[in-house]
Design an enzyme around this catalytic site. Sequence first.
Site, PDB file in Angstrom:
ATOM      1  N   HIS A 269      15.204 -16.630 -47.946  1.00  0.00           N
ATOM      2  CA  HIS A 269      16.229 -16.632 -46.899  1.00  0.00           C
ATOM      3  C   HIS A 269      17.202 -17.787 -47.118  1.00  0.00           C
ATOM      4  CE1 HIS A 269      13.228 -14.034 -44.806  1.00  0.00           C
ATOM      5  NE2 HIS A 269      14.344 -13.412 -44.469  1.00  0.00           N
TER       6      HIS A 269
ATOM      7  N   HIS B 150      20.748 -14.805 -50.910  1.00  0.00           N
ATOM      8  CA  HIS B 150      20.332 -13.552 -50.266  1.00  0.00           C
ATOM      9  C   HIS B 150      21.433 -13.038 -49.348  1.00  0.00           C
ATOM     10  CE1 HIS B 150      18.375 -10.757 -47.535  1.00  0.00           C
ATOM     11  NE2 HIS B 150      18.590 -11.591 -46.528  1.00  0.00           N
TER      12      HIS B 150
ATOM     13  N   HIS C  29      23.705 -13.195 -40.494  1.00  0.00           N
ATOM     14  CA  HIS C  29      22.503 -12.510 -39.989  1.00  0.00           C
ATOM     15  C   HIS C  29      21.213 -13.305 -40.178  1.00  0.00           C
ATOM     16  CE1 HIS C  29      21.530 -11.394 -44.168  1.00  0.00           C
ATOM     17  NE2 HIS C  29      20.346 -11.050 -43.711  1.00  0.00           N
ATOM     18  N   ASP C  30      21.203 -14.321 -41.045  1.00  0.00           N
ATOM     19  CA  ASP C  30      20.021 -15.180 -41.209  1.00  0.00           C
ATOM     20  C   ASP C  30      20.367 -16.652 -41.008  1.00  0.00           C
ATOM     21  OD1 ASP C  30      17.877 -13.435 -41.639  1.00  0.00           O
ATOM     22  OD2 ASP C  30      18.338 -13.204 -43.770  1.00  0.00           O
TER      23      ASP C  30
ATOM     24  N   ASP D 245      20.432  -5.433 -45.775  1.00  0.00           N
ATOM     25  CA  ASP D 245      19.496  -6.542 -45.630  1.00  0.00           C
ATOM     26  C   ASP D 245      18.336  -6.432 -46.623  1.00  0.00           C
ATOM     27  OD1 ASP D 245      18.471  -8.875 -44.582  1.00  0.00           O
ATOM     28  OD2 ASP D 245      17.476  -7.903 -42.892  1.00  0.00           O
TER      29      ASP D 245
END
Length: 499
Positions: free
Chosen positions: A231, A235, A273-274, A400
């Site tokens: 993460h 990525h 998103h992360d 994702d």
Amino acid sequence: MQEEQRKLQREANSLAQRLEAVLHDKFTPRSSFDADTPIDKTLQFLQGVIAGDMPPVQTALELYHILSESDTNLRQPIGLESQLLQNSLGSEVGQSMLQLLQGNSSAPRGSEGVIISGPVCMLSDKGSSSEGAVTQSSGLTRHGSVTKQQQLFIPTNVTPDVERRLHDAESNWQFDIFGFAEASPGNCLSLLMFHLMKQTGMVKQYQLDENKLCHFLQKIESGYDSANPYHNSIHVASVVQMSHMLLCHGGVLKSGAMNRQQQVATYWSAMVHDHEHGGLNNDFLIKSRHPLAVTYNDQSPLENHHMASASRLMLQPEYQYLPAVSGSTEAIAQLRVVSVNQVLGTDMKKHFDITSRFQAAFKKPSGGAEALSAAATLDWDQVKAEDKTLVEQMVLKCADIGHLAAAARTHKRWAYQLEEEFFRQGDKERTCGLPVSPLMDRSTQGGMTRSQMGFFSIVGIPLFKAMAELFEDAQPMLDGVLANYHHWEAATPEADLPA
């Protein structure tokens, strides 16, 4: 005469598509896992009745008992737990898949169901004192704000190699993300986002403040910890690139399923998103009673934090790159709705709910069998807003886990990096006195990579297949997934994976 020719051509194309679907189904791996939810079973039953069939009474009784149970989840495969634990996946792999898709109860429990007592397992405080009590103790990296005196950080003259790779990212389903990251160390996410927003005309169309945009991109990238094996910003850059491919080359924009505003929102969602991911999953946060789990009441704590932390940045004047023009407040609100739905939808606990609804929304009876309606044949102006939201969520969900469709070397590198991140969580769980999660104990033989066959069969292939059935231009993505599945299948003896 011309009309007849067009009619014959349409019929020929339709027959060709049906033949391709038949051949594709023939060579698509089959799984013994039954992903049908109670809703799916009920719809199939009713469609049989409507078609004039007489379903067996036993089938009706089984449905009645399933639907009358008070704990039945209508959007989760029937008997999910028993299927995963009794499947040929293997005990530990099945437990790992169950934790991923269903999760633990919010309270950590010992082997005999007793709530674990003792102090909360806190992570080291890396935060700044200005972010508030919750973020101070969250263990997630914080960085200082950018000063107005800082120069525009995006290089005006990138090297020929980086420029070539950026152009390759625009249209390559198997983009070499690691090669790009090595060519642009520390800036891969920022460079890619800026390039795509420029090349797609977003910067010009929405009159974005390029200086503030660049500062915002840099700030977001600094919120990804490079120490995380999986993460991290590389990525996230890969998720941005795959989102772009689905929108611009996978038929999503071309069909009218999503519009320009939703494209802008999707790029933003993919980028954040992360955000500030600590390398530990939701289950760890919940069972360790982490402040984020407490703040969000055990409901998708990571995904809620990713969205909230990035949104807070957008409220700071130095990062407000959208022009303050008439209607901009409403437009931003609409973008936020899309992004919230997308980012929260990446929680794998919601996987079956989203995919089940997606297939129910777009699956139509055809020639005695069910298939997803091709997106090009739909009047998207007549599609319900709730169903369009499912498309938006599916785009980010596919992106994702888009490494499943990457070149074999890239995909396996990601798989082993995720395995290492899971091992580190297992180490942390042992230190905190918590039970080590399935496949996260580095002292045992093999880790997460042992679950690849199960993950592909139960999650990956059905997800990408559903997307490619609706958006036929996304077929190259599904082809890549199937190729990687067969790579793992060939390695089954060495990886101790089920046959």
